[in-house]
Design an enzyme around this catalytic site. Sequence first.
Site, PDB file in Angstrom:
ATOM      1  N   LEU A 113      -7.818   7.897  11.792  1.00 22.13           N
ATOM      2  CA  LEU A 113      -8.091   6.807  12.413  1.00 22.13           C
ATOM      3  C   LEU A 113      -9.344   6.186  11.481  1.00 22.13           C
ATOM      4  CD1 LEU A 113      -7.846   5.235  15.366  1.00 22.13           C
ATOM      5  CD2 LEU A 113      -9.945   6.476  15.819  1.00 22.13           C
ATOM      6  N   GLY A 114      -8.594   5.724  10.470  1.00 20.39           N
ATOM      7  CA  GLY A 114      -9.523   4.750   9.377  1.00 20.39           C
ATOM      8  C   GLY A 114      -9.501   3.358  10.065  1.00 20.39           C
ATOM      9  N   ASP A 132       7.988   2.517   6.055  1.00 19.02           N
ATOM     10  CA  ASP A 132       7.683   1.289   5.064  1.00 19.02           C
ATOM     11  C   ASP A 132       7.471   2.094   3.592  1.00 19.02           C
ATOM     12  OD1 ASP A 132       7.068  -1.269   4.142  1.00 19.02           O
ATOM     13  OD2 ASP A 132       4.961  -0.832   4.009  1.00 19.02           O
ATOM     14  N   ILE A 151       3.116   3.899   7.854  1.00 29.13           N
ATOM     15  CA  ILE A 151       2.718   2.691   6.879  1.00 29.13           C
ATOM     16  C   ILE A 151       1.566   3.445   5.972  1.00 29.13           C
ATOM     17  CG2 ILE A 151       3.161   0.806   8.481  1.00 29.13           C
ATOM     18  CD1 ILE A 151       0.524   1.270   9.967  1.00 29.13           C
ATOM     19  N   ARG A 163       1.362   6.382   3.141  1.00 29.26           N
ATOM     20  CA  ARG A 163       2.105   6.918   1.831  1.00 29.26           C
ATOM     21  C   ARG A 163       3.307   7.971   2.005  1.00 29.26           C
ATOM     22  NH1 ARG A 163       0.377   3.405  -0.343  1.00 29.26           N
ATOM     23  NH2 ARG A 163      -1.075   3.206  -2.174  1.00 29.26           N
ATOM     24  N   HIS A 217       8.099  -1.186   1.606  1.00 29.19           N
ATOM     25  CA  HIS A 217       6.710  -1.102   1.301  1.00 29.19           C
ATOM     26  C   HIS A 217       6.085  -2.670   1.243  1.00 29.19           C
ATOM     27  CE1 HIS A 217       3.441   1.251  -0.942  1.00 29.19           C
ATOM     28  NE2 HIS A 217       3.104   0.445  -0.179  1.00 29.19           N
ATOM     29  N   GLU A 259      10.219   5.880  -4.264  1.00 34.99           N
ATOM     30  CA  GLU A 259      10.429   4.253  -3.775  1.00 34.99           C
ATOM     31  C   GLU A 259      10.551   3.378  -5.367  1.00 34.99           C
ATOM     32  OE1 GLU A 259       7.485   3.602  -0.981  1.00 34.99           O
ATOM     33  OE2 GLU A 259       6.267   2.227  -2.232  1.00 34.99           O
TER      34      GLU A 259
HETATM   35  C1  8YV Z   1       0.345  -2.062  -2.289  1.00 33.39           C
HETATM   36  C2  8YV Z   1      -0.350  -0.408  -1.052  1.00 33.39           C
HETATM   37  O1  8YV Z   1      -0.250  -1.656  -3.368  1.00 33.39           O
HETATM   38  O2  8YV Z   1      -2.658  -0.938  -0.293  1.00 33.39           O
HETATM   39  C3  8YV Z   1      -1.768  -0.051  -0.760  1.00 33.39           C
HETATM   40  O3  8YV Z   1      -2.236   1.110  -0.843  1.00 33.39           O
HETATM   41  O4  8YV Z   1       0.430   0.540  -1.063  1.00 33.39           O
HETATM   42  C4  8YV Z   1      -0.048  -1.604  -1.133  1.00 33.39           C
HETATM   43  O5  8YV Z   1      -0.753  -2.696  -0.500  1.00 33.39           O
HETATM   44  C5  8YV Z   1       1.474  -2.908  -2.530  1.00 33.39           C
HETATM   45  O6  8YV Z   1       2.543  -2.472  -2.736  1.00 33.39           O
HETATM   46  C6  8YV Z   1       1.143  -4.010  -3.953  1.00 33.39           C
HETATM   47  O7  8YV Z   1       1.337  -3.121  -5.048  1.00 33.39           O
END
Ligand code: 8YV
Length: 315
Positions: free
Chosen positions: A153-154, A258, A232, A234, A281, A263
């Site tokens: 919950l950030g 996402d 959403i 990593r 992503h 990837e």
């Molecule tokens: C990307 C993201 O960096 O904010 C993040 O950590 O993964 C994304 O916003 C985006 O793919 C642009 O490179």
Amino acid sequence: MDKVEILQVGPYPDWDEVPLNEAFEMHRYFDADDKPGLLAAHGKNIKGIATRGELGADRAMIEACPNLEIISVYGVGYDAVDLDAASENNVRVTNTPDVLTKDVADLGVAMMMVQSRGMIGAEKWVRSGNWQSQGLYPLMNRVHGKRAGILGLGRIGYEVGKRLSGFDMDIAYSDIEAKDYGSDWTYIANAVELAAHSDFLFVTLAASAATKHIVGKQVLEALGPEGMVINISRAANIDEDALLDALEAKTIGSAALDVFEGEPALNPRFLSLDNVLLQPHHASGTFETRKAMGKLVRDNLIAHFNGDELLTPVN
Ligand code: 8YV
């Protein structure tokens, strides 16, 4: 005066490329056929790295630039930057928090809706003529009133929760400690218990060594055959092999993702599954947010080389 030399790890839109090239001498690492050659030739002149969240900067890159002062990340996630190597070499790191929070939350909630209501299949049903030839589209699953779990919950997790409140969902969350948001959201410290309490499990954790594969076999089993996991954050926060096994065996209901290991070359097992929604992503991928991210990348670099305070420092 000579321009400061910056190593650019990935491409940016033109509205960022133009001002970056005006302010700095950019070395386009991603365009170079001979990347080690580029580092060998220019490494000692490079004072800044401009990178993207998913590309980061590893120890080898950092150490190939002995006069490096700053790494400016286009993204909130800086897990792909070797922070130890940066700090050991007195290199400042900045990211782009806040400006992307709401877009990432929007996409996460949209992914839940799209997948739960079968909207991709429904679109195909219309276009293929099945609606006319076969009749009504199969029934799908309701979202409102169900149980949502937010793992982490950030800033982004909080915005996801706010949106889900509008769907009258029963909201629970995990984090290092309970947060005082004055809401009636339930704190469940343990990820497995959170999953057991969820119909929809949102993964919104900042990735680190400590969170690697936090969503593994046990969490997925606890989520169960009706549950959906939405990622959403990593890819590394989920054990992808365990997820693929669970999706194939249908021991979890579905996933909406996402982000992927390796990837954009995602595991081909995903492509033959119809219980997963695959997104490229792009949670932060709106014109408004990407422009704000690009500006923050530049403003941090400019602030640093002007001797001003960094806007959004990480270390
Ligand atoms: C990307 C993201 O960096 O904010 C993040 O950590 O993964 C994304 O916003 C985006 O793919 C642009 O490179």
